[in-house]
Design an enzyme around this catalytic site. Structure first.
Site, short mmCIF file in Angstrom:
data_model
loop_
_atom_site.label_atom_id
_atom_site.label_comp_id
_atom_site.label_asym_id
_atom_site.label_seq_id
_atom_site.Cartn_x
_atom_site.Cartn_y
_atom_site.Cartn_z
N GLY A 91 0.81 -1.23 0.00
CA GLY A 91 0.00 0.00 0.00
C GLY A 91 0.84 1.27 0.00
N VAL A 92 0.41 2.21 0.86
CA VAL A 92 1.14 3.49 0.96
C VAL A 92 2.60 3.23 1.35
CG1 VAL A 92 1.34 5.60 2.34
CG2 VAL A 92 -0.90 4.85 1.55
N ASP A 93 2.79 2.33 2.31
CA ASP A 93 4.13 2.01 2.83
C ASP A 93 5.04 1.58 1.68
OD1 ASP A 93 5.07 -0.03 5.76
OD2 ASP A 93 5.96 1.76 4.85
N THR A 142 -7.35 2.47 6.35
CA THR A 142 -8.54 2.13 5.52
C THR A 142 -8.19 1.16 4.40
OG1 THR A 142 -8.17 4.03 4.06
CG2 THR A 142 -9.62 4.36 5.96
N1 APR Z 1 -1.43 7.36 -2.36
C1 APR Z 1 -2.52 7.66 -1.60
N2 APR Z 1 -3.31 6.74 -1.02
C2 APR Z 1 -2.97 5.45 -1.19
C3 APR Z 1 -1.83 5.05 -1.96
C4 APR Z 1 -1.06 6.09 -2.55
N3 APR Z 1 0.03 5.81 -3.29
N4 APR Z 1 -1.76 3.68 -1.93
C5 APR Z 1 -2.81 3.26 -1.20
N5 APR Z 1 -3.54 4.31 -0.76
C6 APR Z 1 -4.74 4.30 0.09
C7 APR Z 1 -5.47 2.99 0.19
O1 APR Z 1 -6.44 2.89 -0.86
C8 APR Z 1 -6.14 3.14 1.55
O2 APR Z 1 -7.34 3.87 1.42
O3 APR Z 1 -4.28 4.59 1.42
C9 APR Z 1 -5.15 3.98 2.38
C10 APR Z 1 -4.33 3.18 3.39
O4 APR Z 1 -4.10 1.88 2.88
P1 APR Z 1 -2.79 1.03 3.31
O5 APR Z 1 -1.60 1.55 2.65
O6 APR Z 1 -3.14 -0.43 3.12
O7 APR Z 1 -2.59 1.33 4.89
P2 APR Z 1 -3.31 0.70 6.16
O8 APR Z 1 -4.71 0.30 5.87
O9 APR Z 1 -3.04 1.69 7.25
O10 APR Z 1 -2.49 -0.63 6.41
C11 APR Z 1 -1.14 -0.50 6.81
O11 APR Z 1 -0.55 -2.12 5.17
O12 APR Z 1 0.81 -1.56 3.45
C12 APR Z 1 0.81 -2.19 4.66
O13 APR Z 1 3.00 -1.89 5.59
C13 APR Z 1 1.66 -1.47 5.67
O14 APR Z 1 1.35 -3.15 7.31
C14 APR Z 1 0.98 -1.86 6.94
C15 APR Z 1 -0.49 -1.86 6.56
#
Ligand code: APR
Length: 292
Positions: A32-34, A119
């Protein structure tokens, strides 16, 4: 209170002082974002995570690293509660936004972009997550001037915008069409109508009042139809209590079920728009409207 904007886009491309990463407790990257932050920012971010967070980061806390190759100066990592595994304490989610703003103040950052924490993989119900974010940011005592809530797709962008306009209505210029929406009717048709009312208020916040009521009615009707997706007259003959008069719009649904998110088109045709025209006449003098 900082200016809060709903932005459609990718968090990694935001040209702000700090972007917020939705990290996990290990602080060694993920999906995801990470994943996007580490991919676009490069290995310097991971090196800084290892050096600054040897034991990771607690849920609800936040900490900063370099932003590496990203346009931003810093990445503020925060760990949201994992709704999917039973972490349902909303104060932890609110803490992510509050702590990230505290870290931004420590850094002297004046602009910051948040994704919707928890989310995605962590499965927090989006409507509640948006409300938690906006409530916490709006209540924060921070020196940050601009906060962006970044949506990754249009449907989420609409949802953030409608909650934002409902909770933090933008100022309305004097002599604008938005002025007509300042006082809300004592009763709407259905619960989604109040969200549509505030959406219209925000969209017309800086539009000067037209010189005649017909132009005004056309303006308002056009935007209602744009938001709702069908002609205002489509259901005006539908009996008031008939459920087919209701149109569901997900961006107006705060997630509480029942009639949440539904707009009553006949109410707008027979009550909402006439209220606005009457207010226009009151401003412009009774001859502003045609004889009924
Ligand atoms: N830019 C903006 N928003 C994004 C992007 C991006 N590049 N990529 C994903 N999103 C949105 C997703 O659609 C979601 O609505 O950001 C929101 C958060 O999603 P996640 O990244 O999955 O974060 P979270 O739900 O907090 O889960 C965190 O997921 O990725 C792993 O290492 C991370 O273990 C941690 C967990």
């Amino acid at each position: 209170m900082p200016v809060i904007n709903a932005v459609l886009g990718d968090i990694t491309t935001q040209d702000v002082d700090a972007i917020v990463n939705a990290a996990n407790k290990a602080m060694r990257g993920g999906g995801g974002v990470d994943g996007a932050v580490h991919r676009s920012g490069g290995p310097a971010i991971l090196r800084d995570c290892i050096a600054r967070f040897p034991n990771g980061l607690a849920t609800g806390d936040a900490g900063w690293t370099t932003a590496g190759d990203l346009p931003a100066r810093w990445v503020i990592h925060t760990v949201g509660p994992n709704y999917s595994t039973g972490q349902r304490d909303r104060s932890l989610l609110e803490g992510c936004y509050r702590r990230a703003l505290e870290v931004a103040d420590e850094l002297g950052a004046r602009s910051i972009a948040f994704p919707l924490i928890s989310t995605g993989s962590y499965g927090w119900p989006r409507a509640d997550a948006i409300a938690a974010a906006i409530e916490t940011i709006a209540a924060a005592r921070t020196r940050v001037d601009e906060v962006r809530l970044v949506a990754f797709d249009e449907a989420v962008h609409k949802q953030i915008r409608s909650v934002l306009w409902a909770q933090c209505p933008p100022p309305v210029g004097s002599g604008t069409v938005g002025c007509l929406f300042e006082r809300e009717p004592i009763q709407f048709g259905l619960r989604g109508d109040s969200y549509l009312w505030r959406e219209l208020r925000a969209r017309f916040a800086n539009m000067p009042l037209p010189d005649d009521w017909l132009t005004l009615r056309t303006l308002i009707t056009h935007v209602i139809e744009q938001v709702v997706g069908e002609p205002l007259t489509n259901r005006e003959s539908t009996p008031w209590h008939d459920s087919t008069a209701a149109i569901y719009l997900p961006e107006f649904d705060p997630g509480h079920g029942m009639s949440a998110g539904t707009v009553h088109l006949p109410w707008w045709a027979h009550t909402g728009v006439p209220i606005l025209l009457d207010r226009y006449a009151a401003l412009r003098g009774s001859d502003a409207l045609p004889d009924q």
